[in-house]
Motif scaffolding. Structure first.
Motif, PDB file in Angstrom:
ATOM      1  N   ASN A  24      77.282  29.534  25.620  1.00  0.00           N
ATOM      2  CA  ASN A  24      77.707  29.277  24.241  1.00  0.00           C
ATOM      3  C   ASN A  24      77.164  30.317  23.257  1.00  0.00           C
ATOM      4  O   ASN A  24      77.835  30.669  22.296  1.00  0.00           O
ATOM      5  N   ASP A  25      75.964  30.797  23.500  1.00  0.00           N
ATOM      6  CA  ASP A  25      75.329  31.760  22.589  1.00  0.00           C
ATOM      7  C   ASP A  25      75.574  33.211  23.002  1.00  0.00           C
ATOM      8  O   ASP A  25      75.048  34.120  22.379  1.00  0.00           O
ATOM      9  N   PHE A  26      76.362  33.440  24.057  1.00  0.00           N
ATOM     10  CA  PHE A  26      76.609  34.790  24.547  1.00  0.00           C
ATOM     11  C   PHE A  26      77.893  35.351  23.942  1.00  0.00           C
ATOM     12  O   PHE A  26      78.871  34.634  23.764  1.00  0.00           O
ATOM     13  N   SER A  27      77.859  36.637  23.677  1.00  0.00           N
ATOM     14  CA  SER A  27      79.084  37.320  23.265  1.00  0.00           C
ATOM     15  C   SER A  27      79.921  37.591  24.512  1.00  0.00           C
ATOM     16  O   SER A  27      79.435  37.471  25.638  1.00  0.00           O
ATOM     17  N   PHE A  28      81.156  38.003  24.310  1.00  0.00           N
ATOM     18  CA  PHE A  28      82.043  38.347  25.420  1.00  0.00           C
ATOM     19  C   PHE A  28      81.420  39.441  26.291  1.00  0.00           C
ATOM     20  O   PHE A  28      81.401  39.339  27.514  1.00  0.00           O
ATOM     21  N   ASN A  29      80.869  40.476  25.670  1.00  0.00           N
ATOM     22  CA  ASN A  29      80.256  41.582  26.421  1.00  0.00           C
ATOM     23  C   ASN A  29      79.002  41.137  27.174  1.00  0.00           C
ATOM     24  O   ASN A  29      78.731  41.625  28.269  1.00  0.00           O
ATOM     25  N   GLU A  30      78.252  40.234  26.593  1.00  0.00           N
ATOM     26  CA  GLU A  30      77.066  39.711  27.285  1.00  0.00           C
ATOM     27  C   GLU A  30      77.483  38.895  28.510  1.00  0.00           C
ATOM     28  O   GLU A  30      76.853  38.994  29.572  1.00  0.00           O
ATOM     29  N   GLU A  31      78.545  38.109  28.382  1.00  0.00           N
ATOM     30  CA  GLU A  31      79.061  37.357  29.527  1.00  0.00           C
ATOM     31  C   GLU A  31      79.488  38.313  30.639  1.00  0.00           C
ATOM     32  O   GLU A  31      79.211  38.077  31.820  1.00  0.00           O
ATOM     33  N   LYS A  32      80.165  39.381  30.269  1.00  0.00           N
ATOM     34  CA  LYS A  32      80.594  40.381  31.255  1.00  0.00           C
ATOM     35  C   LYS A  32      79.389  41.004  31.945  1.00  0.00           C
ATOM     36  O   LYS A  32      79.406  41.226  33.155  1.00  0.00           O
ATOM     37  N   ALA A  33      78.322  41.287  31.177  1.00  0.00           N
ATOM     38  CA  ALA A  33      77.114  41.888  31.758  1.00  0.00           C
ATOM     39  C   ALA A  33      76.456  40.924  32.754  1.00  0.00           C
ATOM     40  O   ALA A  33      76.019  41.341  33.838  1.00  0.00           O
TER      41      ALA A  33
END
Length: 152
Positions: free
Chosen positions: A120-129
């Motif tokens: 929930n607190d992650f950005s799209f790019n953080e999720e990808k990482a």
């Protein structure tokens, strides 16, 4: 040295330690405490109507004696049924009971809830990482297993 090596290593060690802790202690569900291995077996059966015992042993890489003990416990708790194959009487088939299917749905629901709350607190790019990191860990595991299989 990598920028975050020390911190990543510390958190991976904590993750392994917590995984071992929860496998021994268990995770609380409406039916009681289940080990991580219990959960993996129930999930392996929940994805399919029935599965041969040796397929689950191979898929999860569980020792046969440990597996037999866990299966007996899950049978006593009435989560799974064990039957002989109609084609080959030597082959044991496992399937979830109605109670086991309820537990499987609860496990799946709880997993989704935890992952969604974490992401929930992650950005799209953080999720990808995170996904990229997990895929690489899985590739490393597969590579390691392949090397172990090739070693005489």
């Amino acid at each position: 040295m990598r920028n975050y090596y020390v911190e990543i290593n510390e958190y991976l060690q904590k993750l392994v330690k917590n995984t071992i802790f929860y496998d021994r202690k268990g995770i609380c569900f409406s039916v009681g405490m289940l080990s991580i291995t219990d959960l993996l077996i129930l999930k392996a059966l929940g994805d399919e109507k029935e599965k041969k015992m040796y397929e689950i042993i191979d898929d999860l890489g569980i020792d046969r004696n440990v597996f037999a003990t866990i299966i007996n416990k899950l049978q006593q708790q009435q989560f799974i049924m064990k039957t002989k194959s109609k084609r080959d009487k030597r082959v044991q088939i496992l399937s979830l009971t109605e109670k086991g299917q309820d537990v499987f749905r609860e496990i799946t629901s709880k997993e989704k809830e935890i992952i969604f709350s974490l992401l929930n607190d992650f950005s799209f790019n953080e999720e990808k990482a995170v996904l990229k990191f997990l895929v690489k860990l899985d590739m490393l595991r597969k590579e390691k297993n392949k090397t172990l299989e090739e070693t005489p």
